[in-house]
Scaffold this motif. Structure first.
Motif, PDB file in Angstrom:
ATOM      1  N   ILE A 246      10.893   5.883  -0.773  1.00 26.73           N
ATOM      2  CA  ILE A 246      10.325   5.059  -1.843  1.00 26.73           C
ATOM      3  C   ILE A 246       9.626   3.835  -1.254  1.00 26.73           C
ATOM      4  CG2 ILE A 246      10.917   3.566  -3.794  1.00 26.73           C
ATOM      5  CD1 ILE A 246      13.166   5.580  -4.450  1.00 26.73           C
ATOM      6  N   GLU A 247      10.280   3.195  -0.296  1.00 23.98           N
ATOM      7  CA  GLU A 247       9.701   2.012   0.344  1.00 23.98           C
ATOM      8  C   GLU A 247       8.387   2.351   1.030  1.00 23.98           C
ATOM      9  OE1 GLU A 247      11.069   0.098   4.357  1.00 23.98           O
ATOM     10  OE2 GLU A 247      12.225  -0.861   2.758  1.00 23.98           O
ATOM     11  N   PHE A 248       8.367   3.494   1.732  1.00 22.65           N
ATOM     12  CA  PHE A 248       7.155   3.901   2.449  1.00 22.65           C
ATOM     13  C   PHE A 248       6.050   4.277   1.467  1.00 22.65           C
ATOM     14  CE2 PHE A 248       4.490   6.832   4.876  1.00 22.65           C
ATOM     15  CZ  PHE A 248       4.271   6.091   6.022  1.00 22.65           C
ATOM     16  N   ARG A 249       6.403   4.961   0.382  1.00 23.12           N
ATOM     17  CA  ARG A 249       5.407   5.284  -0.644  1.00 23.12           C
ATOM     18  C   ARG A 249       4.751   4.018  -1.177  1.00 23.12           C
ATOM     19  NH1 ARG A 249       7.898   6.330  -6.290  1.00 23.12           N
ATOM     20  NH2 ARG A 249       8.189   4.092  -5.900  1.00 23.12           N
ATOM     21  N   ASP A 250       5.561   2.984  -1.439  1.00 25.68           N
ATOM     22  CA  ASP A 250       5.024   1.729  -1.968  1.00 25.68           C
ATOM     23  C   ASP A 250       4.111   1.037  -0.960  1.00 25.68           C
ATOM     24  OD1 ASP A 250       6.471   2.290  -4.209  1.00 25.68           O
ATOM     25  OD2 ASP A 250       8.058   0.819  -3.841  1.00 25.68           O
ATOM     26  N   ILE A 251       4.435   1.166   0.330  1.00 28.62           N
ATOM     27  CA  ILE A 251       3.567   0.592   1.370  1.00 28.62           C
ATOM     28  C   ILE A 251       2.213   1.302   1.359  1.00 28.62           C
ATOM     29  CG2 ILE A 251       3.240   0.372   3.870  1.00 28.62           C
ATOM     30  CD1 ILE A 251       6.243  -0.136   4.115  1.00 28.62           C
ATOM     31  N   LEU A 252       2.231   2.638   1.251  1.00 35.66           N
ATOM     32  CA  LEU A 252       0.969   3.381   1.183  1.00 35.66           C
ATOM     33  C   LEU A 252       0.158   2.949  -0.032  1.00 35.66           C
ATOM     34  CD1 LEU A 252       2.026   7.048   2.080  1.00 35.66           C
ATOM     35  CD2 LEU A 252       0.931   5.370   3.568  1.00 35.66           C
ATOM     36  N   ASN A 253       0.829   2.811  -1.173  1.00 38.88           N
ATOM     37  CA  ASN A 253       0.118   2.454  -2.399  1.00 38.88           C
ATOM     38  C   ASN A 253      -0.367   1.015  -2.415  1.00 38.88           C
ATOM     39  OD1 ASN A 253       0.074   4.896  -3.811  1.00 38.88           O
ATOM     40  ND2 ASN A 253       2.164   4.637  -4.546  1.00 38.88           N
ATOM     41  N   SER A 254       0.109   0.205  -1.467  1.00 42.86           N
ATOM     42  CA  SER A 254      -0.408  -1.167  -1.379  1.00 42.86           C
ATOM     43  C   SER A 254      -1.807  -1.194  -0.762  1.00 42.86           C
ATOM     44  CB  SER A 254       0.545  -2.038  -0.549  1.00 42.86           C
ATOM     45  OG  SER A 254       0.524  -1.665   0.821  1.00 42.86           O
ATOM     46  N   GLU A 255      -2.208  -0.092  -0.087  1.00 39.96           N
ATOM     47  CA  GLU A 255      -3.529  -0.042   0.541  1.00 39.96           C
ATOM     48  C   GLU A 255      -4.403   1.082  -0.009  1.00 39.96           C
ATOM     49  OE1 GLU A 255      -3.975  -0.493   4.657  1.00 39.96           O
ATOM     50  OE2 GLU A 255      -2.225  -1.794   4.905  1.00 39.96           O
ATOM     51  N   THR A 256      -3.790   2.020  -0.718  1.00 40.50           N
ATOM     52  CA  THR A 256      -4.544   3.108  -1.342  1.00 40.50           C
ATOM     53  C   THR A 256      -3.843   3.438  -2.646  1.00 40.50           C
ATOM     54  OG1 THR A 256      -5.425   5.341  -1.020  1.00 40.50           O
ATOM     55  CG2 THR A 256      -3.264   4.866  -0.045  1.00 40.50           C
TER      56      THR A 256
END
Length: 374
Positions: A246-256
Motif C-alpha cells: 500500500i505504501e509503495f502504491r501511494d508513492i507511485l501515485n504521488s508521481e503518476t
C-alpha cells in the motif's frame, strides 16, 4: 467485503461480548485453533525491540505454526495496550514477570513481550500496536480489549485495491533509494516461512509508464499479464507485507496515476521439487554466437554453461517465449537478467570461468534465445 471482528480475552480467542461497540460487523465465535499458551518458545533472534507510543505502530513479519516471532516494548503500570491485525494469527502478551496478560491494561512497569504464531501453516501478517492511543485506527475497537480481525475470503478487486490512496510522507519515500535495481521483497531463505503471500503492485500498461517505472523507481519493472484480470500491466514490485505494498502504491501515485495492488499470489517452497538440467554450449567453429531453443515448466531450471574470458562482451536476447533468463558469473552471482519486459541484456564480463545462462518460467513455455560472446 464482510469483516468478522473478534475480541482477545485472557489470551484465548473467543467471540466478542454483546457490549462490543463495533457497528455493522457480524460477531461470531472463532474456532479454537489457538492454544491458551504458546506451544513453542521464542528464539531471541526472532524478537524485535520496538517503542510504543500513543500512535499506532505497524509491523510486518511471517509467522508459522512451529516457530513464533515476537516484539518487546517498555510499558508503565496502568497504560492501555491497543493492537489489531487483519490476519488470522495467534497472539499472546507476556508481562515483565513472564505471566500472560489478562486485560488491556498493563499491571506493572517493565518490558512486555508480544508473541505471534500462525494457527496452522505459515502466514504473513501486519499488526498495529500502541500504548494509550489517542485516536485508534477505525478498525480498532473502542474497548480496552485487543482485537483480532479475520478478513473475508472474498478476493479484492483491483478497483478496491487502488482505493483509499493517501499521500506518502517524505520519510516513507526516503526509506527507498530510488531508482533501485529491484524494489520488492526477496523470497524467504527459511523453508519454514513457506507458503508466503506476495502482493504485486502494478501500473497501467503503456510504454511511458514502463520507462517511468524503470528510470525513476525500479530497474526490473516489466510488462506482464495480471493473473486477477488477465490484462496486460506493468509490475513494478511485489511485497510480502500488504502494508508495504500500500505504501509503495501511494508513492507511485504521488508521481503518476493508476497504481494498484492485485490480490496476493501464494508462493510455495519448491526448492526440493525443482530439477536443474545443465548442458555445455559450444559455438560452431569460427562463430561467436548461436541460438538455443527448448521447452520448460515451472518445476524446471535449465542451465547453459559457457566458458568465457574476463573482458569479453556477452549479449543475450530472448527471441521467443515467456521466460526469465539469469546470467550467473563463475562466483555464482547473478550479473544480469533478460525477460519479457527487457528481452535483451549485454555486459562486459568481469572474470574468466564458466558462466551459466539459467532459464526459468512461471508457466509452461517454449523458448528461443541467442547468445553472442566477442
Amino acid at each position: 467485503m464482510k469483516t468478522l471482528y473478534f475480541c482477545l480475552t485472557l489470551l484465548m480467542i473467543y467471540g466478542c461480548t454483546a457490549n462490543s461497540q463495533i457497528s455493522g460487523a457480524k460477531v461470531e465465535p472463532i474456532s479454537n485453533n489457538c492454544p491458551a499458551k504458546p506451544e513453542n518458545s521464542l528464539d531471541p533472534s526472532d524478537v524485535k525491540s520496538i517503542v510504543l507510543k500513543n500512535q499506532m505502530l505497524t509491523e510486518s513479519k511471517i509467522a508459522n505454526q512451529s516457530k513464533s516471532v515476537g516484539y518487546t516494548f517498555e510499558g508503565k503500570a496502568g497504560q492501555k495496550l491497543n493492537y489489531h491485525t487483519t490476519n488470522a494469527i495467534c497472539i499472546w502478551v507476556f508481562t515483565p514477570d513472564n505471566q500472560l496478560l489478562n486485560s488491556g491494561f498493563l499491571p506493572n512497569s517493565g518490558k512486555y513481550t508480544i508473541q505471534v504464531s500462525a494457527p496452522q501453516g505459515s502466514t504473513t501478517f501486519d499488526i498495529a500496536m500502541g500504548l494509550d492511543v489517542v485516536s485508534p485506527s477505525p478498525t480498532s475497537p473502542p474497548s480496552s480489549s485487543a482485537t483480532v480481525t479475520t478478513p473475508s475470503r472474498a478476493t479484492n478487486s483491483s478497483a478496491n485495491a487502488s482505493s483509499s490512496v493517501s499521500k506518502p510522507s517524505s520519510e516513507q519515500i526516503a526509506n527507498y533509494k530510488f531508482p533501485m535495481s529491484s524494489c520488492g521483497d526477496p523470497l524467504p531463505a527459511n523453508p519454514n516461512d513457506y507458503p508466503v503471500d506476495f502482493y504485486p503492485v502494478y501500473l497501467p500498461d503503456s510504454e511511458a509508464n514502463l520507462q517511468l517505472a524503470r528510470s525513476r523507481f525500479c530497474n526490473d519493472a516489466l510488462s506482464k499479464k495480471r493473473k486477477d484480470t488477465g490484462t496486460q500491466a506493468i509490475q513494478v514490485a511485489s511485497f510480502i507485507s500488504k502494508q508495504r505494498a500500500i505504501e509503495f502504491r501511494d508513492i507511485l501515485n504521488s508521481e503518476t496515476s493508476g497504481a494498484s495492488i492485485a490480490p496476493p499470489t501464494r508462493v510455495f517452497n519448491k526448492s526440493s521439487q525443482i530439477s536443474v538440467e545443465t548442458e555445455r554450449v559450444k559455438f560452431n567453429k569460427g562463430s561467436t554466437g548461436g541460438s538455443i531453443q527448448g521447452s520448460i515448466t515451472p518445476a524446471q531450471r535449465k542451465r547453459y554453461l559457457l566458458w568465457c574470458i574476463g573482458g569479453q562482451s556477452m549479449s543475450v536476447q530472448i527471441q521467443k517465449g515467456s521466460v526469465d533468463i539469469a546470467v550467473i558469473d563463475p562466483d555464482g552471482q547473478i550479473i544480469g537478467r533478460a525477460n519479457n519486459g527487457n528481452s535483451q541484456w549485454q555486459r562486459r564480463l568481469p572474470s574468466r570461468g564458466d558462466y551459466a545462462i539459467e532459464v526459468s518460467a512461471t508457466s509452461d513455455a517454449s523458448y528461443i534465445f541467442s547468445i553472442e560472446v566477442r
